[in-house]
Design a protein around this motif. Sequence first.
Motif, PDB file in Angstrom:
ATOM      1  N   GLY A 226       0.498  31.919  -4.436  1.00  0.00           N
ATOM      2  CA  GLY A 226       0.575  32.728  -3.223  1.00  0.00           C
ATOM      3  C   GLY A 226      -0.222  32.133  -2.084  1.00  0.00           C
ATOM      4  O   GLY A 226      -0.990  31.184  -2.273  1.00  0.00           O
ATOM      5  N   LEU A 227      -0.037  32.689  -0.899  1.00  0.00           N
ATOM      6  CA  LEU A 227      -0.775  32.240   0.271  1.00  0.00           C
ATOM      7  C   LEU A 227      -2.206  32.760   0.223  1.00  0.00           C
ATOM      8  O   LEU A 227      -2.502  33.743  -0.457  1.00  0.00           O
ATOM      9  N   GLN A 228      -3.086  32.121   0.976  1.00  0.00           N
ATOM     10  CA  GLN A 228      -4.481  32.563   1.050  1.00  0.00           C
ATOM     11  C   GLN A 228      -4.539  33.942   1.703  1.00  0.00           C
ATOM     12  O   GLN A 228      -3.835  34.220   2.672  1.00  0.00           O
ATOM     13  N   GLY A 229      -5.342  34.827   1.105  1.00  0.00           N
ATOM     14  CA  GLY A 229      -5.486  36.173   1.667  1.00  0.00           C
ATOM     15  C   GLY A 229      -4.489  37.173   1.129  1.00  0.00           C
ATOM     16  O   GLY A 229      -4.494  38.334   1.525  1.00  0.00           O
ATOM     17  N   SER A 230      -3.632  36.753   0.200  1.00  0.00           N
ATOM     18  CA  SER A 230      -2.618  37.669  -0.338  1.00  0.00           C
ATOM     19  C   SER A 230      -3.182  38.589  -1.422  1.00  0.00           C
ATOM     20  O   SER A 230      -2.544  39.558  -1.823  1.00  0.00           O
TER      21      SER A 230
END
Length: 462
Positions: free
Chosen positions: A109-113
């Motif tokens: 996943g993307l950072q901060g998800s």
Amino acid sequence: MAAFETLTSRLQSVFGKLRGKGKVTEEDVNEAMREVRLALLEADVNFKVVKDFIARVRERAIGQEVVKSFTPGMVIIDIVNKELTELMGGTQAKLAKAAKPPTVVMMAGLQGSGKTTSSAKLALMLKNGGHKPLLAACDIYRPAAIRQLEVLGGQIGVPVFSLGDRVSPVEIARQALQRAKDEGRDYLIIDTAGRLHIDEALMEELRQIREEVKPDEVLLVVDAMIGQEAVNVAQSFHEQLGLTGVVLTKLDGDTRGGAAISVKAVTGCPIKFVGTGEKIEPLEPFHPDRMASRILGMGDMLSLIEKAQAAIDAEKAAEMERKMRAAEFTFEDFLEQMAQVRKLGPLDQLLDLLPGMGKLKQLKDVRVDEKQFARVEAIIQSMTKEERRNPDILNHSRRRRIAAGSGTSIAEVNRLIKQFEDMRRMMKQFSQMMGGGKGPKGLKGLKGLKGLPGRGPRFPFG
């Protein structure tokens, strides 16, 4: 669930118009579908998904099954419910299980998800189910990512495998798999690195990890609050990694919820779990039929029952019931009961699971005040043990002391005691009414209920 409050309200308004009609014309159906289409688009559901969904519902809604029905409005609602369920996957997609342990789950996943937190929540869910998971810290780039996973692992009692931030993520994953085999762990959860956006370096690293450990599950963690972009992210990851499922986080946030409805239809990947809140609580399995029911304002009693079974001590509940029947219920018991209820989660979320409560919550006179719980607890905890066990001794001077000790007013203390007495009286009268079993004696108790106040006790919401 906050993600769908606006959508639910809009759909209930549309269906409210259909319910009262004895006959539904094609124009009625077309008008309703126009409003449903608009509501779904405003909820950030993918345009093509909305177009196909409306076409399927309209085709069925103007068919013979509706025309011949005595309750055409209800039949159309049923059609929408079934189509919405299918749109989100139809049936629950369960976590894979390897033929030979450990089952390897790769989290991407993307950072901060919310990937690291979701890894811990998944581990807790598995641990609570009797499994022995191992967490692997493969995010060597984000500052304190490894430390965060170690802290979360410590909180939930699940070990974390780490080699620091100077060893390649591929090597960490390889050694973590060997450690899981050596220790007889049946699940390995790999927390991988994210980026602020999708880039080739990220994808290449993830492909190498996948090639090295050959995961049984590749789960994408997506933040529901980014709306339609969540579906685009899922599509990109799926094309390059071959996802097996999606974990949708922050579904209780201030979001329009479209990702939950669109992601399966657009990517073909089922939503397997949803996460709510920042606290480390187990991930919730995603049930398309239950979610459809909640979106349409029909509640989700099965999820509520499952929450209760997991959180409430059966022996304590049985003893509490006995005390209620015998009218032996004390303030100590009430404090215990409040603690059990609070284990189920925030009251607003619990009300969302009850059929029709979404509509009631919008009314001004229905208040769900979590602070009221704290005030009630403060009042009861300011009583002596003797006072909690025997409320009859609570005279004016004692009540004044309790108010001062709890930081509340005498009026609030008096109101709580009055409501508690009302409840005890009601329990006693019901107990007497039921005590006679069948026949005249049991029915006599009904007369006693006439003396109860019209609204009945309202506590703890005051």
